[in-house]
Scaffold this motif. Structure first.
Motif, short mmCIF file in Angstrom:
data_model
loop_
_atom_site.label_atom_id
_atom_site.label_comp_id
_atom_site.label_asym_id
_atom_site.label_seq_id
_atom_site.Cartn_x
_atom_site.Cartn_y
_atom_site.Cartn_z
N ALA A 59 -29.02 -38.32 21.53
CA ALA A 59 -30.42 -37.97 21.79
C ALA A 59 -31.13 -39.09 22.55
CB ALA A 59 -31.14 -37.67 20.48
N ALA A 111 -37.26 -36.35 14.78
CA ALA A 111 -37.23 -35.11 15.55
C ALA A 111 -38.56 -34.87 16.26
CB ALA A 111 -36.91 -33.94 14.62
N TYR A 114 -38.85 -37.18 19.20
CA TYR A 114 -37.92 -36.80 20.27
C TYR A 114 -38.47 -35.63 21.10
CZ TYR A 114 -33.70 -35.16 22.60
OH TYR A 114 -32.79 -34.75 23.54
N VAL A 115 -38.89 -34.57 20.43
CA VAL A 115 -39.36 -33.41 21.19
C VAL A 115 -40.70 -33.72 21.86
CG1 VAL A 115 -38.12 -31.80 19.70
CG2 VAL A 115 -40.49 -32.36 19.17
N SER A 147 -35.00 -25.76 22.74
CA SER A 147 -34.22 -26.56 21.79
C SER A 147 -35.07 -27.15 20.66
CB SER A 147 -33.51 -27.70 22.52
OG SER A 147 -34.44 -28.63 23.06
N THR A 148 -36.39 -27.14 20.82
CA THR A 148 -37.27 -27.75 19.82
C THR A 148 -37.10 -27.17 18.41
OG1 THR A 148 -38.93 -28.51 21.40
CG2 THR A 148 -39.69 -28.08 19.15
N TRP A 151 -34.30 -28.77 16.49
CA TRP A 151 -34.59 -30.14 16.07
C TRP A 151 -35.47 -30.17 14.82
CZ3 TRP A 151 -32.08 -34.28 17.52
CH2 TRP A 151 -31.44 -34.32 18.75
N ALA A 155 -34.41 -31.19 10.95
CA ALA A 155 -35.08 -32.29 10.26
C ALA A 155 -35.65 -31.86 8.91
CB ALA A 155 -36.21 -32.84 11.14
N ARG A 163 -28.44 -30.38 8.83
CA ARG A 163 -29.21 -31.13 9.84
C ARG A 163 -28.31 -31.49 11.01
NH1 ARG A 163 -32.79 -36.19 7.94
NH2 ARG A 163 -33.72 -34.42 6.84
N TRP A 167 -28.85 -30.15 14.85
CA TRP A 167 -29.08 -31.14 15.90
C TRP A 167 -27.96 -31.13 16.93
CZ3 TRP A 167 -31.35 -36.20 13.28
CH2 TRP A 167 -32.64 -35.89 12.80
N ALA A 170 -28.68 -28.28 19.21
CA ALA A 170 -29.75 -28.60 20.16
C ALA A 170 -29.25 -29.49 21.29
CB ALA A 170 -30.91 -29.27 19.42
N LEU A 171 -28.46 -30.50 20.93
CA LEU A 171 -27.94 -31.41 21.95
C LEU A 171 -26.96 -30.71 22.88
CD1 LEU A 171 -27.43 -34.65 19.85
CD2 LEU A 171 -28.91 -34.42 21.85
#
Length: 390
Positions: A59, A111, A114-115, A147-148, A151, A155, A163, A167, A170-171
Motif C-alpha cells: 500500500a 485504512a 490510505y484512502v 477499492s475503498t 479497505w 479495517a 482483514r 486488503w 483491494a490491492l
C-alpha cells in the motif's frame, strides 16, 4: 472520448524534466516506512507476520507510485501540485507511523489515511482542471473509490485473516487496474501518450527512490548495532551487511543509469507502465534483507534458524528477480549470469542453516559480489550494453 488539453497545471512539452527537491524530500518519508517494516518483521517473523508486513508495504509503495505519476504528468513547480504533494507527504507520515500496528489497533486509522490520500489527491485535480487532465484524474479517483469499501471493511474486521483477505483484494484490484491504464466506461483508458510526458523525470525518480531505499540497509543495522552493544561478532556482522548494501548499490544504481536513458529515448511510456511492478520486487527484497540484518546483528553467533535464512536469501533473490524482470521488459533480453546467481541463492540458503548467522550474511555478500563481478566482465565485453550472454 476526445480529450482536450488544459495546460494550467500539466507539464509543457520540452520543459525541464529534472526531479525537484520537494520530491526528494517526499521520498524520505518512505525510507522511514521501509525501515519500520524491516524492524517490525524481525520482531514477528512468521508467515502471518510476513503477510501483515507485506500488505501495508504494498500500500505504501502504491502511494509513492501514484504520487510519482502525478508529478510526472503535472508540473511539480506549480504551487497547487506542491500543495498536493505536501498533503500526500503528511498522510504518508501518518501511514508510516501506523505500519507496525496496521493489523492491530490502528487498522482503521491506517485504512482511512490510505484512502484519504488517494481520493484527496485527486479531488482538486478533478475540480479545478478541465479536458484531458480532469478526465485523467477522474479515472484514478473512480477506481480508488471502488477499492475503498474493501479497505474500510477490512479495517473494521476484528479477525486478521479477514482483514488481510479484504486488503489483499483491494490491492490486487488497484495493481491490476493500474496495469490496464484505469479503464472507465465512456471515459476509456489513460492514453498511451500521457505515459510519455516526462519519461526522463520518471527514470530519475526511480533512481532517487532506490538510492534512498538502500538507506534501509544502513539505518536498520546501525540502529540495531547501537542498541545491542559493541562486540567483535556484531562488528563483523555490521561490516558484512555494509558490504552487501554497497554491492546492491553497484548492481542497481551504477549499472542502471545508461539503461534508463536508453529505454526512455526509445520508448518513454514503457518505463512508466511497467516499472511499478518490477521495482516493487526490488523494494521488497531490500526490506527482507533489512529484516535479516536486524536479526543477525542482534545475534550473530549460534546456528542460523531456517526463518532467518529465508529472509536473508529471499532479499537478494527478490532484488535480482526485480532487476532481471525489468531488463527483460525494457530490452526483451536478460542477463543469464544474474539468473544463475539468483538460482545459486537456493543452495546457499540451505548451507546457511548449518552455519552461524554471521557466516550466512557473508554468503549473501559473496553471492552479490559474484553478480557485480560478472556484470563488470559482461559490461567490458559489451561496451556497457545489456547482454544476454552468460
Amino acid at each position: 472520448m476526445t480529450e482536450t488539453t488544459a495546460p494550467a497545471l500539466t507539464r509543457t512539452p520540452g520543459g525541464p524534466q529534472r526531479a525537484t527537491l520537494l520530491e526528494l524530500f517526499f521520498d524520505l518519508v518512505f525510507v522511514a516506512a521501509l525501515a519500520l517494516t524491516s524492524i517490525d518483521l524481525a520482531r514477528k517473523l512468521s508467515w502471518a507476520g510476513v503477510v501483515e508486513g507485506l500488505l501495508p508495504l504494498l500500500a505504501v509503495w502504491w502511494v509513492w507510485q501514484i504520487t510519482t505519476l502525478v508529478t510526472d504528468y503535472y508540473d511539480p513547480e506549480r504551487w497547487p501540485i506542491q500543495a498536493i504533494l505536501g498533503g500526500t507527504m503528511l498522510g504518508s507520515i501518518l501511514l508510516a507511523a501506523t505500519l507496525p500496528a496496521a493489523f492491530g489497533p490502528h487498522g482503521l486509522f491506517f485504512a482511512i489515511v490510505y484512502v484519504t490520500i488517494h481520493l484527496g489527491r485527486g479531488l482538486p485535480l478533478v475540480t479545478f482542471q478541465r479536458g484531458g487532465p480532469q478526465i485523467r484524474a477522474a479515472r484514478f479517483m473512480i477506481w480508488f473509490g471502488v477499492s475503498t469499501p474493501a479497505w474500510i471493511l477490512g479495517a473494521l474486521s476484528p479477525h486478521p485473516t479477514t482483514r488481510g483477505a479484504l486488503w489483499a483484494l483491494a490491492l490486487a484490484l488497484e495493481y491490476l487496474i493500474g496495469a490496464l491504464r484505469y479503464p472507465v466506461p465512456r471515459l476509456g483508458r489513460v492514453p498511451l501518450s500521457q505515459y510519455e510526458t516526462a519519461g526522463r523525470h520518471l527514470g530519475e525518480r526511480y533512481q532517487q527512490f532506490m538510492i534512498l531505499t538502500l538507506g534501509d540497509l544502513i539505518v536498520v543495522p546501525a540502529l540495531k548495532f547501537g542498541q545491542t552493544g559493541f562486540s567483535g561478532l556484531r562488528t563483523a556482522a555490521l561490516l558484512a551487511a555494509f558490504a552487501a548494501t554497497a554491492l546492491l548499490w553497484q548492481i542497481y544504481v551504477f549499472r542502471i543509469g545508461l539503461r534508463f536513458e536508453t529505454v526512455i529515448d526509445q520508448n518513454p511510456g514503457r518505463v512508466e507502465r511497467w516499472a511499478p511492478y518490477t521495482q516493487v520486487l526490488t523494494v521488497a527484497g531490500v526490506v527482507a534483507l533489512g529484516t535479516g540484518f536486524e536479526l543477525v546483528i542482534g545475534q550473530p553467533g549460534g546456528t542460523t534458524p531456517a526463518a532467518w535464512a529465508v529472509v536473508l536469501f529471499a532479499g537478494p533473490a527478490l532484488f535480482l528477480v526485480g532487476r532481471i524482470t525489468f531488463e527483460y521488459q525494457m530490452f526483451r533480453r536478460y542477463s543469464r549470469s544474474r539468473v544463475a546467481w539468483a538460482v545459486v541463492l537456493i543452495p546457499m540458503a540451505v548451507v546457511a542453516c548449518a552455519v552461524p548467522p554471521l557466516l550466512a550474511t557473508v554468503l549473501v555478500a559473496i553471492n552479490l559480489l559474484g553478480v557485480a563481478v560478472t556484470d563488470a566482465i559482461r559490461g567490458r565485453r559489451g561496451s556497457g550494453r545489456l547482454s544476454g550472454d552468460p
